[in-house]
Design a protein around this motif. Structure first.
Motif, PDB file in Angstrom:
ATOM      1  N   ALA A  63      64.615  14.931  54.249  1.00 15.18           N
ATOM      2  CA  ALA A  63      63.849  16.087  53.773  1.00 15.18           C
ATOM      3  C   ALA A  63      64.037  17.273  54.707  1.00 15.18           C
ATOM      4  O   ALA A  63      63.958  17.129  55.929  1.00 15.18           O
ATOM      5  CB  ALA A  63      62.372  15.723  53.678  1.00 15.18           C
ATOM      6  N   LEU A  64      64.256  18.445  54.106  1.00 12.57           N
ATOM      7  CA  LEU A  64      64.445  19.656  54.888  1.00 12.57           C
ATOM      8  C   LEU A  64      63.178  20.491  55.006  1.00 12.57           C
ATOM      9  O   LEU A  64      63.143  21.466  55.758  1.00 12.57           O
ATOM     10  CB  LEU A  64      65.554  20.532  54.284  1.00 12.57           C
ATOM     11  CG  LEU A  64      66.960  19.944  54.384  1.00 12.57           C
ATOM     12  CD1 LEU A  64      67.375  19.280  53.088  1.00 12.57           C
ATOM     13  CD2 LEU A  64      67.973  20.994  54.799  1.00 12.57           C
ATOM     14  N   HIS A  81      60.954  -2.681  51.324  1.00  8.98           N
ATOM     15  CA  HIS A  81      62.260  -2.088  51.581  1.00  8.98           C
ATOM     16  C   HIS A  81      62.171  -0.653  52.088  1.00  8.98           C
ATOM     17  O   HIS A  81      63.144  -0.129  52.621  1.00  8.98           O
ATOM     18  CB  HIS A  81      63.104  -2.076  50.292  1.00  8.98           C
ATOM     19  CG  HIS A  81      63.372  -3.425  49.711  1.00  8.98           C
ATOM     20  ND1 HIS A  81      64.189  -4.348  50.332  1.00  8.98           N
ATOM     21  CD2 HIS A  81      62.928  -4.015  48.574  1.00  8.98           C
ATOM     22  CE1 HIS A  81      64.248  -5.447  49.590  1.00  8.98           C
ATOM     23  NE2 HIS A  81      63.480  -5.271  48.526  1.00  8.98           N
ATOM     24  N   LEU A  82      61.014  -0.030  51.923  1.00 10.12           N
ATOM     25  CA  LEU A  82      60.894   1.416  52.127  1.00 10.12           C
ATOM     26  C   LEU A  82      60.070   1.753  53.359  1.00 10.12           C
ATOM     27  O   LEU A  82      59.064   1.103  53.643  1.00 10.12           O
ATOM     28  CB  LEU A  82      60.251   2.064  50.891  1.00 10.12           C
ATOM     29  CG  LEU A  82      60.977   1.815  49.561  1.00 10.12           C
ATOM     30  CD1 LEU A  82      60.152   2.332  48.398  1.00 10.12           C
ATOM     31  CD2 LEU A  82      62.357   2.459  49.571  1.00 10.12           C
ATOM     32  N   GLU A  83      60.517   2.788  54.066  1.00 16.18           N
ATOM     33  CA  GLU A  83      59.800   3.216  55.273  1.00 16.18           C
ATOM     34  C   GLU A  83      59.889   4.734  55.396  1.00 16.18           C
ATOM     35  O   GLU A  83      60.983   5.310  55.405  1.00 16.18           O
ATOM     36  CB  GLU A  83      60.431   2.567  56.511  1.00 16.18           C
ATOM     37  CG  GLU A  83      59.792   2.964  57.828  1.00 16.18           C
ATOM     38  CD  GLU A  83      60.516   2.385  59.035  1.00 16.18           C
ATOM     39  OE1 GLU A  83      60.356   2.952  60.138  1.00 16.18           O
ATOM     40  OE2 GLU A  83      61.262   1.387  58.873  1.00 16.18           O
ATOM     41  N   MET A  84      58.709   5.379  55.461  1.00 15.31           N
ATOM     42  CA  MET A  84      58.692   6.825  55.694  1.00 15.31           C
ATOM     43  C   MET A  84      59.062   7.107  57.143  1.00 15.31           C
ATOM     44  O   MET A  84      58.625   6.401  58.061  1.00 15.31           O
ATOM     45  CB  MET A  84      57.313   7.407  55.389  1.00 15.31           C
ATOM     46  CG  MET A  84      56.932   7.400  53.914  1.00 15.31           C
ATOM     47  SD  MET A  84      58.008   8.410  52.849  1.00 15.31           S
ATOM     48  CE  MET A  84      57.690  10.072  53.495  1.00 15.31           C
ATOM     49  N   LEU A  85      59.857   8.138  57.345  1.00 14.21           N
ATOM     50  CA  LEU A  85      60.283   8.558  58.675  1.00 14.21           C
ATOM     51  C   LEU A  85      59.726   9.939  58.977  1.00 14.21           C
ATOM     52  O   LEU A  85      59.918  10.873  58.183  1.00 14.21           O
ATOM     53  CB  LEU A  85      61.816   8.606  58.753  1.00 14.21           C
ATOM     54  CG  LEU A  85      62.585   7.321  58.398  1.00 14.21           C
ATOM     55  CD1 LEU A  85      64.081   7.598  58.352  1.00 14.21           C
ATOM     56  CD2 LEU A  85      62.267   6.226  59.409  1.00 14.21           C
ATOM     57  N   ASP A  86      59.010  10.075  60.102  1.00 17.60           N
ATOM     58  CA  ASP A  86      58.582  11.414  60.523  1.00 17.60           C
ATOM     59  C   ASP A  86      59.741  12.094  61.251  1.00 17.60           C
ATOM     60  O   ASP A  86      60.871  11.585  61.276  1.00 17.60           O
ATOM     61  CB  ASP A  86      57.323  11.333  61.389  1.00 17.60           C
ATOM     62  CG  ASP A  86      57.520  10.510  62.670  1.00 17.60           C
ATOM     63  OD1 ASP A  86      58.679  10.236  63.051  1.00 17.60           O
ATOM     64  OD2 ASP A  86      56.501  10.142  63.298  1.00 17.60           O
ATOM     65  N   GLN A  87      59.475  13.243  61.855  1.00 18.99           N
ATOM     66  CA  GLN A  87      60.566  13.999  62.474  1.00 18.99           C
ATOM     67  C   GLN A  87      61.227  13.218  63.608  1.00 18.99           C
ATOM     68  O   GLN A  87      62.454  13.212  63.733  1.00 18.99           O
ATOM     69  CB  GLN A  87      60.051  15.344  62.989  1.00 18.99           C
ATOM     70  CG  GLN A  87      61.175  16.327  63.321  1.00 18.99           C
ATOM     71  CD  GLN A  87      60.720  17.763  63.213  1.00 18.99           C
ATOM     72  OE1 GLN A  87      59.537  18.059  63.253  1.00 18.99           O
ATOM     73  NE2 GLN A  87      61.667  18.681  63.063  1.00 18.99           N
ATOM     74  N   ASP A  88      60.425  12.530  64.405  1.00 14.82           N
ATOM     75  CA  ASP A  88      61.015  11.702  65.466  1.00 14.82           C
ATOM     76  C   ASP A  88      61.779  10.523  64.866  1.00 14.82           C
ATOM     77  O   ASP A  88      62.857  10.159  65.350  1.00 14.82           O
ATOM     78  CB  ASP A  88      59.920  11.174  66.406  1.00 14.82           C
ATOM     79  CG  ASP A  88      59.328  12.274  67.276  1.00 14.82           C
ATOM     80  OD1 ASP A  88      60.020  13.297  67.486  1.00 14.82           O
ATOM     81  OD2 ASP A  88      58.179  12.108  67.724  1.00 14.82           O
ATOM     82  N   THR A 124      70.473  15.403  64.137  1.00 11.26           N
ATOM     83  CA  THR A 124      70.537  16.790  63.706  1.00 11.26           C
ATOM     84  C   THR A 124      69.135  17.378  63.727  1.00 11.26           C
ATOM     85  O   THR A 124      68.148  16.638  63.626  1.00 11.26           O
ATOM     86  CB  THR A 124      71.142  16.913  62.294  1.00 11.26           C
ATOM     87  OG1 THR A 124      71.196  18.292  61.913  1.00 11.26           O
ATOM     88  CG2 THR A 124      70.325  16.156  61.272  1.00 11.26           C
ATOM     89  N   ASP A 125      69.065  18.706  63.825  1.00 12.45           N
ATOM     90  CA  ASP A 125      67.777  19.396  63.811  1.00 12.45           C
ATOM     91  C   ASP A 125      67.364  19.820  62.401  1.00 12.45           C
ATOM     92  O   ASP A 125      66.318  20.453  62.227  1.00 12.45           O
ATOM     93  CB  ASP A 125      67.840  20.649  64.702  1.00 12.45           C
ATOM     94  CG  ASP A 125      68.020  20.295  66.170  1.00 12.45           C
ATOM     95  OD1 ASP A 125      67.502  19.249  66.590  1.00 12.45           O
ATOM     96  OD2 ASP A 125      68.690  21.072  66.881  1.00 12.45           O
ATOM     97  N   LEU A 126      68.162  19.482  61.390  1.00 19.16           N
ATOM     98  CA  LEU A 126      67.929  19.999  60.048  1.00 19.16           C
ATOM     99  C   LEU A 126      66.674  19.452  59.390  1.00 19.16           C
ATOM    100  O   LEU A 126      66.032  20.143  58.602  1.00 19.16           O
ATOM    101  CB  LEU A 126      69.117  19.656  59.137  1.00 19.16           C
ATOM    102  CG  LEU A 126      70.344  20.555  59.151  1.00 19.16           C
ATOM    103  CD1 LEU A 126      71.327  20.084  58.090  1.00 19.16           C
ATOM    104  CD2 LEU A 126      69.959  22.011  58.928  1.00 19.16           C
ATOM    105  N   TYR A 127      66.301  18.205  59.682  1.00 22.25           N
ATOM    106  CA  TYR A 127      65.338  17.509  58.834  1.00 22.25           C
ATOM    107  C   TYR A 127      63.964  17.390  59.477  1.00 22.25           C
ATOM    108  O   TYR A 127      63.829  17.233  60.697  1.00 22.25           O
ATOM    109  CB  TYR A 127      65.865  16.110  58.503  1.00 22.25           C
ATOM    110  CG  TYR A 127      67.264  16.119  57.933  1.00 22.25           C
ATOM    111  CD1 TYR A 127      67.601  16.940  56.852  1.00 22.25           C
ATOM    112  CD2 TYR A 127      68.272  15.329  58.490  1.00 22.25           C
ATOM    113  CE1 TYR A 127      68.889  16.968  56.346  1.00 22.25           C
ATOM    114  CE2 TYR A 127      69.562  15.341  57.974  1.00 22.25           C
ATOM    115  CZ  TYR A 127      69.862  16.167  56.906  1.00 22.25           C
ATOM    116  OH  TYR A 127      71.139  16.190  56.411  1.00 22.25           O
ATOM    117  N   VAL A 128      62.948  17.420  58.600  1.00 18.95           N
ATOM    118  CA  VAL A 128      61.573  17.267  59.068  1.00 18.95           C
ATOM    119  C   VAL A 128      61.088  15.826  58.917  1.00 18.95           C
ATOM    120  O   VAL A 128      60.028  15.463  59.407  1.00 18.95           O
ATOM    121  CB  VAL A 128      60.619  18.214  58.315  1.00 18.95           C
ATOM    122  CG1 VAL A 128      61.024  19.659  58.529  1.00 18.95           C
ATOM    123  CG2 VAL A 128      60.565  17.887  56.823  1.00 18.95           C
TER     124      VAL A 128
END
Length: 428
Positions: free
Chosen positions: A130-131, A154-161, A169-173
């Motif tokens: 996500a950008l 199967h699914l895992e939300m990822l925060d910025q870290d 990359t710095d692109l994604y939040v």
């Protein structure tokens, strides 16, 4: 023999099987004649052969010559329009059936690789990146939707870290990791499936473009130098079918996407870019996608050319996207650059159905074809073996011509893409 060669891609250069199959130069009979030796055709053939039918595949060029041998190689679950969009059309109850099928294609691929010992660099794990905050909200909803349809654990939300631990990359939040996603060498998957087809007695003819199909109780499929008499025809040409069956052309449009592959990266650089070796796609309407190859090259794709014109300089289109994502790769050498077509429908959902008596088709994956085509082959085989429920569910989906007809489908689609690209850019 001089069949049209594969696109000058990394995949063609690293193909496991460079054996050319013969051209059809006689009249033969079979149970099922399949037009196209891409994923849809190969998957259909395998399921049909396993059910005891005799199968012949006719390919105009080479096995996997089209999208099946040129795509980004990512195993992405669900469809180009997600289950909730389908539910709005078919209702909640029928939507459950699509929800069950949404994760089947990827499992079929893994089953094929294991059963037939296909060497195609299978790696697990795919990430939607996500950008902006709007896209993160969409991913949270997607996770909830998929889990409601049984795609649990199967699914895992990822925060910025979290996403920085996946892609440097710095692109994604943030992002969403699907552990059941993954990536493969797409042409080697197709070639491995072709060998599996042949191991079961299926026949594959290359350089054998179909020029005419006679419908009827016993259809006849004609090439320039031969013909196949059969009980059923399966049309699996997708974006490369041309004008063979005009009724399949009006509600779909070939679109081109571009891919570049870098020189091999050192172990250190490769690990610094994608530490978990997952594949990545962003959440934009015109999305970028990338991953590491088996020999640690960065394969990076994106962009859409409506109407499937070949861009003059693929590298010039894609390299700015790569460097925006990974500025640390400035100066990296690109070894391969190519374009390939996929078939888009106005609804972004596949078109499935029957023409006349015994001609069946599946097309229009709309950029989501690696997994869907493998499911489609199973649905077609079920249909021809008398189990029509799942095939008919797709066949009942409504499809519409592009606004303005055949001549205007490219400009109208390009305008729509421009609008959504602006929304992506500003996160609205």
């Amino acid at each position: 023999m001089s069949a049209t060669p594969h696109a000058s891609s990394y995949y063609a250069a690293s193909a496991n099987d460079k054996v050319e199959r013969p051209r059809l130069e006689s009249s033969i009979e079979t149970d099922v004649c399949i037009i196209g030796a891409g994923y849809t055709g190969l998957s259909s053939a395998l399921h049909l052969l396993e059910s005891g039918m005799k199968v012949v595949i006719l390919e105009a060029a080479r096995i996997g010559w089209g999208a099946s041998g040129r795509n980004g190689g990512q195993i992405v679950n669900s469809f180009s329009r997600d289950i909730d969009s389908i539910e709005k059309v078919v209702g909640k109850e029928q939507g459950k059936l699509f929800g069950q099928m949404a994760f089947e294609g990827g499992q079929i691929i893994r089953d094929r690789i294991a059963k037939y010992n296909i060497d195609c660099d299978l790696k697990d794990g795919g990430v939607f990146a996500a950008l902006n905050a709007k896209q993160m909200g969409h991913l949270a909803s997607q996770k909830k939707l998929w889990e409601a349809h049984g795609h649990n654990n199967h699914l895992e939300m990822l925060d910025q870290d979290g996403i920085r631990n996946v892609v440097n990359t710095d692109l994604y939040v943030g992002g969403l990791l699907d552990k059941s996603g993954g990536h493969i060498h797409p042409l080697n998957l197709a070639l491995g499936e072709a060998r599996a087809v042949e191991s079961l007695g299926g026949l594959i003819f290359e350089d054998s473009a179909v020029i005419k199909v006679d419908d009827g109780a016993s259809p006849v499929v004609h090439t320039a130098q031969g013909q196949v008499k059969c009980k059923f025809v399966v049309v699996a040409g997708n974006a490369y079918l041309g004008k063979l069956l005009p009724e399949l052309q009006a509600k779909s449009m070939p679109c081109g996407t571009q891919v570049i592959t870098t020189e091999p990266l050192s172990d250190e650089i490769a690990a610094s870019l994608l530490p978990q070796d997952y594949c990545i796609e962003d959440c934009n309407y015109l999305l970028d996608y990338y991953r590491l190859s088996g020999d640690k090259r960065l394969i990076f794709g994106g962009g859409v050319v409506y109407g499937a014109r070949d861009p003059a300089n693929v590298e010039a289109l894609i390299m700015p996207k790569l460097l925006k994502t990974f500025p640390q790769l400035k100066g990296i050498k690109v070894d391969y650059a190519w374009t390939g077509n996929f078939l888009m429908t106005l609804s972004r959902l596949p078109q499935v159905g029957r023409i006349g008596h015994n001609i069946y088709y599946s097309q229009g994956c709309s950029g989501h074809g690696v997994t869907y085509t493998h499911l489609a082959g199973k649905l077609i085989a079920e249909m021809l073996n008398g189990q029509a429920t799942r095939f008919d569910a797709f066949a009942a989906l409504p499809h519409y011509p592009f606004p303005g007809g055949h001549a205007m489908r490219v400009p109208f689609s390009a305008i729509g893409a421009w609008y959504y690209t602006l929304r992506d850019k500003f996160g609205i």
